[in-house]
Design a protein around this motif. Structure first.
Motif, PDB file in Angstrom:
ATOM      1  N   LYS A 172       0.811  -1.215   0.000  1.00 25.73           N
ATOM      2  CA  LYS A 172       0.000   0.000   0.000  1.00 25.73           C
ATOM      3  C   LYS A 172       0.849   1.271   0.000  1.00 25.73           C
ATOM      4  O   LYS A 172       0.637   2.197   0.781  1.00 25.73           O
ATOM      5  N   VAL A 173       1.870   1.289  -0.881  1.00 27.77           N
ATOM      6  CA  VAL A 173       2.720   2.474  -0.999  1.00 27.77           C
ATOM      7  C   VAL A 173       2.798   2.944  -2.451  1.00 27.77           C
ATOM      8  O   VAL A 173       3.701   3.673  -2.825  1.00 27.77           O
ATOM      9  N   SER A 174       1.839   2.504  -3.279  1.00 26.84           N
ATOM     10  CA  SER A 174       1.886   2.833  -4.706  1.00 26.84           C
ATOM     11  C   SER A 174       1.804   4.328  -4.958  1.00 26.84           C
ATOM     12  O   SER A 174       2.309   4.820  -5.974  1.00 26.84           O
ATOM     13  N   SER A 175       1.188   5.088  -4.058  1.00 22.92           N
ATOM     14  CA  SER A 175       1.088   6.533  -4.260  1.00 22.92           C
ATOM     15  C   SER A 175       2.388   7.252  -3.923  1.00 22.92           C
ATOM     16  O   SER A 175       2.544   8.427  -4.240  1.00 22.92           O
ATOM     17  N   TYR A 176       3.326   6.546  -3.281  1.00 22.62           N
ATOM     18  CA  TYR A 176       4.597   7.158  -2.892  1.00 22.62           C
ATOM     19  C   TYR A 176       5.786   6.627  -3.693  1.00 22.62           C
ATOM     20  O   TYR A 176       6.855   7.221  -3.670  1.00 22.62           O
ATOM     21  N   VAL A 177       5.611   5.492  -4.351  1.00 23.27           N
ATOM     22  CA  VAL A 177       6.726   4.828  -5.023  1.00 23.27           C
ATOM     23  C   VAL A 177       6.431   4.707  -6.506  1.00 23.27           C
ATOM     24  O   VAL A 177       5.325   4.328  -6.904  1.00 23.27           O
ATOM     25  N   GLN A 178       7.421   5.019  -7.341  1.00 23.71           N
ATOM     26  CA  GLN A 178       7.310   4.858  -8.788  1.00 23.71           C
ATOM     27  C   GLN A 178       8.401   3.900  -9.246  1.00 23.71           C
ATOM     28  O   GLN A 178       9.587   4.103  -8.961  1.00 23.71           O
ATOM     29  N   ALA A 179       8.010   2.837  -9.948  1.00 20.69           N
ATOM     30  CA  ALA A 179       8.946   1.794 -10.363  1.00 20.69           C
ATOM     31  C   ALA A 179       9.359   1.983 -11.815  1.00 20.69           C
ATOM     32  O   ALA A 179       8.562   2.392 -12.665  1.00 20.69           O
ATOM     33  N   TYR A 180      10.631   1.673 -12.119  1.00 14.06           N
ATOM     34  CA  TYR A 180      11.185   1.746 -13.464  1.00 14.06           C
ATOM     35  C   TYR A 180      11.879   0.419 -13.776  1.00 14.06           C
ATOM     36  O   TYR A 180      12.372  -0.256 -12.878  1.00 14.06           O
ATOM     37  N   ASN A 181      11.932   0.085 -15.051  1.00 16.19           N
ATOM     38  CA  ASN A 181      12.638  -1.110 -15.490  1.00 16.19           C
ATOM     39  C   ASN A 181      13.529  -0.730 -16.665  1.00 16.19           C
ATOM     40  O   ASN A 181      13.133  -0.790 -17.816  1.00 16.19           O
ATOM     41  N   LYS A 182      14.746  -0.286 -16.363  1.00 17.46           N
ATOM     42  CA  LYS A 182      15.664   0.167 -17.401  1.00 17.46           C
ATOM     43  C   LYS A 182      17.099   0.103 -16.882  1.00 17.46           C
ATOM     44  O   LYS A 182      17.326  -0.184 -15.707  1.00 17.46           O
ATOM     45  N   ASP A 183      18.039   0.340 -17.784  1.00 18.05           N
ATOM     46  CA  ASP A 183      19.441   0.321 -17.415  1.00 18.05           C
ATOM     47  C   ASP A 183      19.731   1.387 -16.355  1.00 18.05           C
ATOM     48  O   ASP A 183      19.184   2.496 -16.395  1.00 18.05           O
ATOM     49  N   ALA A 184      20.610   1.052 -15.420  1.00 15.96           N
ATOM     50  CA  ALA A 184      20.892   1.953 -14.303  1.00 15.96           C
ATOM     51  C   ALA A 184      21.464   3.282 -14.775  1.00 15.96           C
ATOM     52  O   ALA A 184      21.113   4.344 -14.249  1.00 15.96           O
ATOM     53  N   ARG A 185      22.335   3.260 -15.779  1.00 11.97           N
ATOM     54  CA  ARG A 185      22.935   4.510 -16.269  1.00 11.97           C
ATOM     55  C   ARG A 185      21.883   5.413 -16.910  1.00 11.97           C
ATOM     56  O   ARG A 185      21.877   6.628 -16.691  1.00 11.97           O
ATOM     57  N   ILE A 186      20.995   4.802 -17.694  1.00 14.92           N
ATOM     58  CA  ILE A 186      19.921   5.585 -18.317  1.00 14.92           C
ATOM     59  C   ILE A 186      19.000   6.153 -17.246  1.00 14.92           C
ATOM     60  O   ILE A 186      18.546   7.304 -17.340  1.00 14.92           O
ATOM     61  N   PHE A 187      18.728   5.358 -16.222  1.00 17.79           N
ATOM     62  CA  PHE A 187      17.878   5.823 -15.123  1.00 17.79           C
ATOM     63  C   PHE A 187      18.503   7.035 -14.427  1.00 17.79           C
ATOM     64  O   PHE A 187      17.813   8.009 -14.112  1.00 17.79           O
ATOM     65  N   ILE A 188      19.810   6.986 -14.198  1.00 19.63           N
ATOM     66  CA  ILE A 188      20.494   8.109 -13.534  1.00 19.63           C
ATOM     67  C   ILE A 188      20.515   9.334 -14.424  1.00 19.63           C
ATOM     68  O   ILE A 188      20.167  10.447 -14.000  1.00 19.63           O
ATOM     69  N   GLU A 189      20.941   9.160 -15.679  1.00 23.20           N
ATOM     70  CA  GLU A 189      21.166  10.295 -16.573  1.00 23.20           C
ATOM     71  C   GLU A 189      19.876  10.942 -17.065  1.00 23.20           C
ATOM     72  O   GLU A 189      19.897  12.103 -17.492  1.00 23.20           O
ATOM     73  N   ASN A 190      18.766  10.210 -17.011  1.00 19.39           N
ATOM     74  CA  ASN A 190      17.492  10.775 -17.474  1.00 19.39           C
ATOM     75  C   ASN A 190      16.515  11.013 -16.317  1.00 19.39           C
ATOM     76  O   ASN A 190      16.201  12.145 -15.971  1.00 19.39           O
ATOM     77  N   ASP A 191      16.041   9.927 -15.721  1.00 15.26           N
ATOM     78  CA  ASP A 191      14.962  10.021 -14.737  1.00 15.26           C
ATOM     79  C   ASP A 191      15.416  10.694 -13.435  1.00 15.26           C
ATOM     80  O   ASP A 191      14.729  11.585 -12.930  1.00 15.26           O
ATOM     81  N   VAL A 192      16.555  10.255 -12.914  1.00 18.83           N
ATOM     82  CA  VAL A 192      17.037  10.857 -11.668  1.00 18.83           C
ATOM     83  C   VAL A 192      17.363  12.330 -11.889  1.00 18.83           C
ATOM     84  O   VAL A 192      17.002  13.193 -11.073  1.00 18.83           O
ATOM     85  N   LYS A 193      18.028  12.637 -12.996  1.00 18.21           N
ATOM     86  CA  LYS A 193      18.390  14.029 -13.291  1.00 18.21           C
ATOM     87  C   LYS A 193      17.147  14.923 -13.387  1.00 18.21           C
ATOM     88  O   LYS A 193      17.079  15.980 -12.749  1.00 18.21           O
ATOM     89  N   ASN A 194      16.173  14.488 -14.176  1.00 14.24           N
ATOM     90  CA  ASN A 194      14.969  15.305 -14.379  1.00 14.24           C
ATOM     91  C   ASN A 194      14.189  15.480 -13.067  1.00 14.24           C
ATOM     92  O   ASN A 194      13.661  16.564 -12.794  1.00 14.24           O
ATOM     93  N   HIS A 195      14.124  14.418 -12.272  1.00  9.00           N
ATOM     94  CA  HIS A 195      13.368  14.511 -11.023  1.00  9.00           C
ATOM     95  C   HIS A 195      14.076  15.424 -10.027  1.00  9.00           C
ATOM     96  O   HIS A 195      13.425  16.172  -9.281  1.00  9.00           O
TER      97      HIS A 195
END
Length: 581
Positions: free
Chosen positions: A314-337
């Motif tokens: 019951k934490v779906s409203s607080y957690v967002q899951a991704y399924n991708k390469d770690a480097r892409i996650f850092i350079e795109n999603d983490v950076k933008n967030h």
């Protein structure tokens, strides 16, 4: 349930009476000869197919006859002498009509009768390694017992039959496996699966080991053995089923959270339970956690207490899951967030934590943070708190803290100085191999790719950041010898020809730094020249006539063709031309 049981500790707890008895009562010949009295029969040694009937054994045990109304007071003095076994009750009822004993392994429920309860006789079975007579009890205990009319006349002996059910997995396996070699030392529980790492000398007994664990460990339905090392990037491993169901879908409970996953495809180690909780305790309300190598999400889900695990807890409203390469996650999603968090006043005081828990290769992802943001992006926001990285790694050697820091610095390309938060020993993996966590702040130099604090990717053992006393001593020596700037710079390149390998590394690092600085200056000069040329062109278009094409001497042409030009514009253009030259 997730837990780890240490066989040695369990053995000490189960048979603590025998150890205490030997130390307190001395080493009489009778005790030395009876050291195996409470252990399974010697005939089970080397058994490769489990035969439970071979564990039947009879021993003589002492017991005290006590009135039911005196049991409570008596137990205060007899607690450490009581005989303890699996599925065995040391306090039993003597049948009142026949004055006989109830069967020792009988588990029938006792029915209390208020009219006869005070007249009922109880039988308290004692450890034969501790008690051979009433005088075996400590003097103060004997006095207390005699005060409630319990004396040597109350002590009796009878035969006790032990079976396979009366010993735990520890005693059974130690009795079966070779005595002169290491036994199975521990196992892990992952849901309904018991996971063991069997060594080569006990592989012939793997079938027996599987059956014993299936019998003795509560809740276990499957026993598996790891058959190779963990060498894949996903940290899973090949395993064989020793006994039980072929069902790898497990349900694990940890820190009040529930995780469901396929144990054959997902790496899970119950020994990391405390580390998960330790990281989450660092976060306060409003902080943000980025779990780069999440697995089933024990960091992120625990923070807000694997998509199905998010919904189940019951934490779906607080957690967002991704399924991708770690480097892409850092350079795109983490950076933008992170950019959005910096822009949002709501998160101005929040601290962003980034966990990278893939010890075999986590440090290789650190380069993704170098130059993650442009200078304009950095200066466009008021940054109160920079992100904190918690990266895990394996190191070998006598100084794990120094080795972990060096490993991170080599892969990050920056020295960890004031931004180093903590170096923590998570667990001991094997002899001379440790799992470490290095926590540090991603400061402005790293995020913008600044050269300040940058280091070589192959560091020497000696850090370039020398203590202040040593620096002061070097400066004084330079003054006494009359050194100057030109000689100092020249000596830097002279070192490259030295025989010392350390000096060559230092010279190479300095030379690389100078080349990078020259390249940056050249690019910056070209950028400024381009901007000046654009301004010059715009001014020329405003002040020169359409027919004039010769603009070699811009200041002269302006004065001849446009005598009525504004003095300010003319003066500005002249200065710009001089700056460009």
């Amino acid at each position: 349930m997730v837990s780890q049981l240490d066989f040695t500790r369990a053995a000490m707890c189960t048979l603590c009476g025998s150890f205490v008895g030997t130390s307190q009562m001395g080493a009489e010949p009778w005790r030395r000869n009876s050291s195996r009295l409470l252990l399974p029969p010697l005939s089970v040694r080397g058994m490769k197919k489990l035969d439970r009937t071979m564990f039947i054994k009879q021993i003589s045990v002492p017991w005290l006859e006590i009135d039911a109304c005196k049991v409570g007071k008596a137990m205060k003095n007899l607690k450490k002498y009581v005989l303890k076994f699996e599925k065995f009750k040391s306090l039993q009822t003597i049948a009142p009509s026949t004055n006989e004993l109830v069967t020792i392994n009988e588990e029938r429920p006792a029915i209390s009768n208020p009219l006869t309860e005070n007249n009922t006789k109880k039988k308290l079975i004692l450890n034969p390694l501790l008690v051979i007579s009433f005088n075996s009890l400590d003097e103060n205990h004997r006095i207390e017992l005699e005060n409630i009319n319990i004396s040597k006349e109350n002590l009796h002996f009878s035969e006790l039959t032990l079976t396979y059910d009366n010993w735990g997995a520890v005693e059974v396996l130690k009795s079966i496996l070779p005595e002169d070699q290491d036994s199975v030392t521990s196992y892990s529980l992952i849901g309904h699966i018991a996971h063991v790492n069997l060594r080569s000398h006990v592989l012939d007994y793997k079938s027996v080991i599987g059956e014993v664990l299936l019998d003795k460990v509560k809740g276990v339905k499957t026993v598996v053995n790891k058959i190779d090392i963990i060498d894949s990037k996903y940290r899973n491993f090949q395993m064989e089923i020793l006994c039980g169901e072929n069902n790898m879908i497990v349900e694990v409970r940890e820190n009040h959270c529930i995780y469901t996953f396929d144990f054959s495809l997902v790496y899970w180690n119950p020994r990391l339970c405390t580390e998960h909780e330790r990281i989450v305790e660092m976060l306060k309300e409003g902080d943000i956690l980025y779990d780069v190598c999440a697995g089933v999400g024990p960091f992120a889900i625990l923070q807000r207490k694997s998509a199905p695990n998010v919904e189940r807890n019951k934490v779906s409203s607080y957690v967002q899951a991704y399924n991708k390469d770690a480097r892409i996650f850092i350079e795109n999603d983490v950076k933008n967030h992170i950019l959005l968090s910096w822009q949002n006043v709501k998160y101005s005081e929040s601290i962003m934590h980034i966990t990278i828990n893939l010890p075999a290769m986590a440090v290789t992802f650190l380069q993704s943070f170098v130059g993650l943001f442009t200078t304009e992006e950095m200066y466009a926001h008021v940054i109160k708190n920079y992100p904190i990285v918690h990266v895990y790694c394996f190191v070998k050697g006598d100084n794990p803290n120094a080795q972990a820091q060096k490993l991170v610095e080599e892969n990050l390309g920056y020295y960890l100085t004031d931004n180093l938060k903590e170096i923590f020993l998570v667990r001991n993996v094997s002899t001379n191999k440790n799992m470490m966590r290095v926590s540090f702040v991603l400061n402005q130099n790293v995020l913008s790719g600044n050269t300040i604090g940058k280091c070589s990717t192959n560091l020497t053992e000696e850090s370039p950041f020398e203590p202040s006393k040593k620096k002061f001593r070097l400066l004084r020596m330079g003054k006494q010898k009359g050194t100057n700037k030109h000689k100092a710079v020249k000596n830097v390149f002279k070192v490259a020809g030295a025989k010392s390998l350390k000096l060559k590394h230092k010279a190479k690092a300095v030379s690389g730094q100078l080349k990078k600085l020259n390249e940056m200056n050249r690019k910056k000069t070209e950028e400024v020249d381009g901007q000046l040329a654009d301004i010059r062109t715009q001014l020329l278009q405003n002040v020169s006539s359409e027919g004039e094409k010769n603009n070699k001497k811009c200041a002269v042409i302006i004065k001849e063709t446009k005598p009525d030009i504004e003095p300010v514009a003319s003066e500005t253009l002249t200065k710009l031309c001089e700056m460009q030259m």
